[in-house]
Design a protein around this motif. Structure first.
Motif, mmCIF file in Angstrom:
data_model
loop_
_atom_site.group_PDB
_atom_site.id
_atom_site.type_symbol
_atom_site.label_atom_id
_atom_site.label_comp_id
_atom_site.label_asym_id
_atom_site.label_seq_id
_atom_site.Cartn_x
_atom_site.Cartn_y
_atom_site.Cartn_z
ATOM 1 N N GLU A 31 0.868 -1.331 -0.138
ATOM 2 C CA GLU A 31 -0.022 0.063 -0.105
ATOM 3 C C GLU A 31 0.843 1.260 0.036
ATOM 4 O O GLU A 31 0.575 2.240 -0.689
ATOM 5 C CB GLU A 31 -0.994 -0.038 0.983
ATOM 6 N N VAL A 32 1.924 1.445 0.864
ATOM 7 C CA VAL A 32 2.951 2.308 0.877
ATOM 8 C C VAL A 32 3.561 2.453 -0.514
ATOM 9 O O VAL A 32 3.894 3.598 -0.806
ATOM 10 C CB VAL A 32 3.598 2.410 2.209
ATOM 11 N N ARG A 33 3.945 1.095 -0.829
ATOM 12 C CA ARG A 33 4.986 1.479 -2.187
ATOM 13 C C ARG A 33 4.341 1.917 -3.266
ATOM 14 O O ARG A 33 4.810 2.859 -4.052
ATOM 15 C CB ARG A 33 5.182 -0.173 -2.572
ATOM 16 N N GLU A 34 2.902 1.696 -3.449
ATOM 17 C CA GLU A 34 1.820 2.580 -4.516
ATOM 18 C C GLU A 34 2.115 4.118 -4.509
ATOM 19 O O GLU A 34 1.934 4.641 -5.343
ATOM 20 C CB GLU A 34 0.477 1.969 -4.321
ATOM 21 N N ARG A 35 2.658 4.560 -3.084
ATOM 22 C CA ARG A 35 2.363 6.010 -3.062
ATOM 23 C C ARG A 35 3.672 6.790 -2.891
ATOM 24 O O ARG A 35 3.735 7.915 -2.621
ATOM 25 C CB ARG A 35 1.324 6.189 -1.896
ATOM 26 N N PHE A 54 2.980 12.635 0.456
ATOM 27 C CA PHE A 54 2.696 11.413 1.062
ATOM 28 C C PHE A 54 3.709 11.254 2.082
ATOM 29 O O PHE A 54 4.827 11.098 1.549
ATOM 30 C CB PHE A 54 2.437 10.461 0.028
ATOM 31 N N SER A 55 3.450 10.805 3.253
ATOM 32 C CA SER A 55 4.415 10.583 4.307
ATOM 33 C C SER A 55 3.885 9.461 5.259
ATOM 34 O O SER A 55 2.613 9.581 5.537
ATOM 35 C CB SER A 55 4.840 11.644 5.164
ATOM 36 N N THR A 56 4.695 8.486 5.542
ATOM 37 C CA THR A 56 4.183 7.466 6.651
ATOM 38 C C THR A 56 4.884 8.046 7.834
ATOM 39 O O THR A 56 4.384 7.449 8.980
ATOM 40 C CB THR A 56 5.089 6.136 6.247
ATOM 41 N N LYS A 57 5.621 9.160 8.021
ATOM 42 C CA LYS A 57 5.940 9.732 9.347
ATOM 43 C C LYS A 57 4.974 10.433 10.040
ATOM 44 O O LYS A 57 3.894 10.971 9.444
ATOM 45 C CB LYS A 57 7.261 10.430 9.065
ATOM 46 N N GLY A 58 5.004 10.362 11.487
ATOM 47 C CA GLY A 58 3.981 11.390 12.246
ATOM 48 C C GLY A 58 4.032 12.876 11.706
ATOM 49 O O GLY A 58 4.803 13.476 11.101
ATOM 50 N N CYS A 59 3.141 13.320 12.222
ATOM 51 C CA CYS A 59 2.911 15.064 12.058
ATOM 52 C C CYS A 59 3.916 15.656 12.507
ATOM 53 O O CYS A 59 4.745 15.471 13.684
ATOM 54 C CB CYS A 59 1.587 15.185 12.933
ATOM 55 N N GLY A 60 4.376 16.633 11.432
ATOM 56 C CA GLY A 60 5.524 17.236 11.878
ATOM 57 C C GLY A 60 7.018 16.641 11.661
ATOM 58 O O GLY A 60 8.027 17.311 11.747
ATOM 59 N N ALA A 61 7.126 15.310 11.307
ATOM 60 C CA ALA A 61 8.303 14.590 11.321
ATOM 61 C C ALA A 61 8.746 14.558 9.729
ATOM 62 O O ALA A 61 10.050 14.128 9.545
ATOM 63 C CB ALA A 61 8.072 13.322 11.671
#
Length: 103
Positions: A45-49, A55-62
């Motif tokens: 799912e992440v790989r597609e984006r 697009f980030s998988t990191k938390g808010c502000g990171a």
């Protein structure tokens, strides 16, 4: 790309090996930089984006979500270069460009 690898290794449990490998390779007319790590795998799912702007998988502000997008666009501006993800030999991001030819 290096910061992303570092961030994925921070999440590994204490005592496990944390490895980042950087390779500079010449393949035909292309110069390649490979940044690989042994952090957590990237889900389909992440790989597609991965290269989608903001697009980030990191938390808010990171994370801003523009690093891989920007790097891919920079590579494309070098006469058809590219940035892509390859997990056939570990978890690698590959930045490939055609070097400038000098007369």
């Amino acid at each position: 790309m290096l910061k992303n690898s570092y961030d994925s290794l921070v999440e590994k449990p204490e005592g496990e090996d944390r490895l980042i490998t950087i390779r500079f390779i010449r393949k035909g007319e292309y110069a390649q930089i490979e940044i690989c790590d042994n952090g957590a795998p990237i889900t389909p799912e992440v790989r597609e984006r991965l290269f989608e702007p903001y697009f980030s998988t990191k938390g808010c502000g990171a994370g801003t979500g523009i690093g891989l997008f920007t790097a891919q666009n920079l590579a494309a501006n070098f006469d058809g270069g590219d940035l892509f993800y390859d997990d056939s030999d570990g978890k690698c991001f590959i930045f490939r460009i055609k070097p400038c030819q000098h007369d």
